[in-house]
Design an enzyme around this catalytic site. Structure first.
Site, short mmCIF file in Angstrom:
data_model
loop_
_atom_site.label_atom_id
_atom_site.label_comp_id
_atom_site.label_asym_id
_atom_site.label_seq_id
_atom_site.Cartn_x
_atom_site.Cartn_y
_atom_site.Cartn_z
N LYS A 274 7.14 6.66 2.36
CA LYS A 274 7.88 5.72 3.21
C LYS A 274 8.89 4.92 2.39
CE LYS A 274 4.01 5.44 6.48
NZ LYS A 274 3.09 6.32 5.74
N CYS B 229 -2.90 5.31 10.11
CA CYS B 229 -3.10 6.68 10.58
C CYS B 229 -4.49 6.78 11.22
CB CYS B 229 -2.93 7.70 9.45
SG CYS B 229 -3.96 7.44 8.00
N ASP C 147 1.12 -1.21 -4.86
CA ASP C 147 -0.15 -0.51 -4.66
C ASP C 147 -1.12 -0.98 -5.74
OD1 ASP C 147 -0.82 2.12 -2.82
OD2 ASP C 147 -2.15 1.98 -4.54
N CYS D 58 0.86 -1.19 0.00
CA CYS D 58 0.00 0.00 0.00
C CYS D 58 0.90 1.24 0.00
CB CYS D 58 -0.95 0.00 1.19
SG CYS D 58 -1.83 -1.57 1.44
N ASP E 126 1.45 -0.26 5.55
CA ASP E 126 0.72 0.97 5.89
C ASP E 126 -0.73 0.69 5.49
OD1 ASP E 126 -0.08 3.48 6.50
OD2 ASP E 126 1.16 4.52 5.03
N ALA F 15 1.75 3.83 -2.26
CA ALA F 15 1.54 5.18 -2.80
C ALA F 15 1.14 6.16 -1.71
CB ALA F 15 0.47 5.14 -3.89
N PRO F 16 1.65 7.41 -1.79
CA PRO F 16 2.42 8.03 -2.88
C PRO F 16 3.93 7.84 -2.81
CG PRO F 16 1.86 9.68 -1.26
CD PRO F 16 1.24 8.40 -0.77
N GLY F 17 4.41 7.02 -1.89
CA GLY F 17 5.82 6.67 -1.91
C GLY F 17 6.69 7.34 -0.87
#
Length: 423
Positions: free
Chosen positions: A250, A365, A267, A244, A312, A246-248
């Site tokens: 991490k 999050c 992703d 998962c 994530d 995107a957007p990159g």
């Protein structure tokens, strides 16, 4: 909305507000006709941030609800109410400009009504602001109070404030040097001990105004999210899956810490993976393999086990409501149930791809326990080959399993659990 004049700031703001309130569209999908219209954006985010409180106020003052085709007028009154109660716009301008917006809607017949409602809100301003209102949907208020009986006030307060802009400075430049570069542009910033590459800016700015942004000087990323790569502790010979991805943010951070590791950025959205590609190009990274695939499945996988996996996980995003206030309008209780099931499926699937003695870092999050400590507790109970690695971070609060950060000035709400596969 019809006949919206794109040059009128409040008409533009109203268009975005209606897209969320009436059409249930995400704020991120709204394209502003003038990308530099900071006032329109602040009015939109402010109105959506306090939507539940503003809606209760306006609804109470209306003698009867408006017809479906006139609900844009209701949204316009929310916009006016936000300006009166919370913005720095002068009261007379707030009322006049909001009422004048009816000209662009071809609904001048409602001017008397809108004017009367807004003037009443102005008269009652002090008493309205003195009333306790969390400005969250009832179901979410109940769930947060259940999960955090001692901390819910802090959570609601933080969720209703604007989050700071935080950047991750690329290691090719020292944080001190970059902080000085910002200061030379009259931008003040603060360092954080726990996230050594982070700088919190004293005010938000366009990324293109950040010194050397286009050549990869930094990445906009909250301090909580910056902890992921450090917690996973990548080594140069590791093969690491960033699921998962995107957007990159991490994935690129993992590359900064271990430039000779092999990173697989997975992703299921080709559109979002394009952003990963753009970020790898901006940072001039060549050790990220970008793969489009579903983390619940294995048809994208070549069978080589990973040393480390960063998940994530898809989540309710209840830890980043201050950045995405439309979550409070768009998220529903059934979404949480579905997300918990999805997270469990992804966890079980990715676990089979991890080497013995390998480490999986689970991150969300979210601040909801069902997505975090409850999810990982169930995973550990159902996987005898899994054990938690305790993290000694001076960050967040110790959960039964993992670490939970609640929204604070420096950090978004975030959860981490580090799990080792027993060989």
């Amino acid at each position: 909305m019809q006949n919206t004049n794109k040059s009128n700031t409040r008409a533009v703001a109203l268009d975005a507000i209606c897209s969320v309130v009436l059409d249930k569209r995400s704020l991120s999908s709204f394209v502003y006709p003038d990308q530099d219209d900071a006032l329109a954006k602040s009015l939109v985010f402010g109105t959506i941030r306090f939507y539940h409180q503003l809606n209760d106020i306006v609804t109470d003052l209306l003698n009867h609800s408006l017809e479906k085709e006139d609900l844009d007028i209701h949204c316009l009154m929310l916009l006016g109410a936000y300006q009166i109660l919370y913005s720095k716009v002068a009261i007379h301008a707030s009322i006049f400009e909001t009422v004048d917006t009816l000209n662009f809607l071809d609904k001048t017949w409602a001017k008397g009504l809108v004017n009367a409602i807004l003037r009443q809100i102005d008269r009652d301003k002090d008493s309205l602001l003195a009333q306790t209102h969390y400005s969250h949907p009832t179901w979410l208020v109940k769930k947060i109070k259940q999960n955090y009986p001692d901390d819910f006030e802090q959570i609601f307060t933080q969720n209703n404030t604007q989050a700071p802009m935080t950047i991750r400075v690329h290691p090719k430049s020292s944080v001190d040097d970059y902080q000085q570069s910002l200061a030379n542009e009259n931008v003040q910033s603060n360092k954080l001990e726990i996230t050594p590459q982070a700088l919190i800016l004293d005010k938000p700015m366009s990324v293109y105004d950040l010194p050397d942004f286009e050549s990869g000087s930094c990445y906009v990323q909250d301090a909580s999210a910056q902890l992921a790569a450090n917690l996973l502790d990548p080594k140069n010979n590791d093969v690491i899956l960033d699921a998962c991805s995107a957007p990159g943010g991490k994935a690129t951070h993992l590359c900064e810490l271990a430039p000779n590791a092999t990173i697989v950025a997975l992703d299921n959205s080709s559109e979002r993976l394009e952003r990963v590609k753009q970020n790898t190009q901006r940072f001039n990274i060549d050790n990220i393999e970008i793969i489009e695939g579903n983390a619940q499945q294995q048809d994208w996988w070549d069978g080589e086990l990973f040393n480390k996996i960063l998940l994530d996980a898809p989540c309710s995003a209840t830890g980043v409501i201050r950045r995405h206030p439309d979550i409070k309008l768009l998220r529903k209780p059934k979404d949480i149930t579905n997300l918990v099931k999805l997270q469990a499926k992804i966890l079980a699937n990715l676990w089979s791809m991890l080497k013995p003695d390998g480490v999986l870092l689970y991150a969300t999050c979210s601040i909801l326990k069902s997505e975090n400590e409850d999810q990982i507790t169930h995973f550990l109970e159902s996987h005898p080959d899994a054990e938690e690695i305790k993290t000694n971070l001076d960050w967040g609060i110790d959960s039964f399993v993992g670490k939970q950060q609640l929204p604070s000035h420096e950090f978004d709400g975030f959860y981490y659990a580090k799990i080792r596969k027993i060989s």
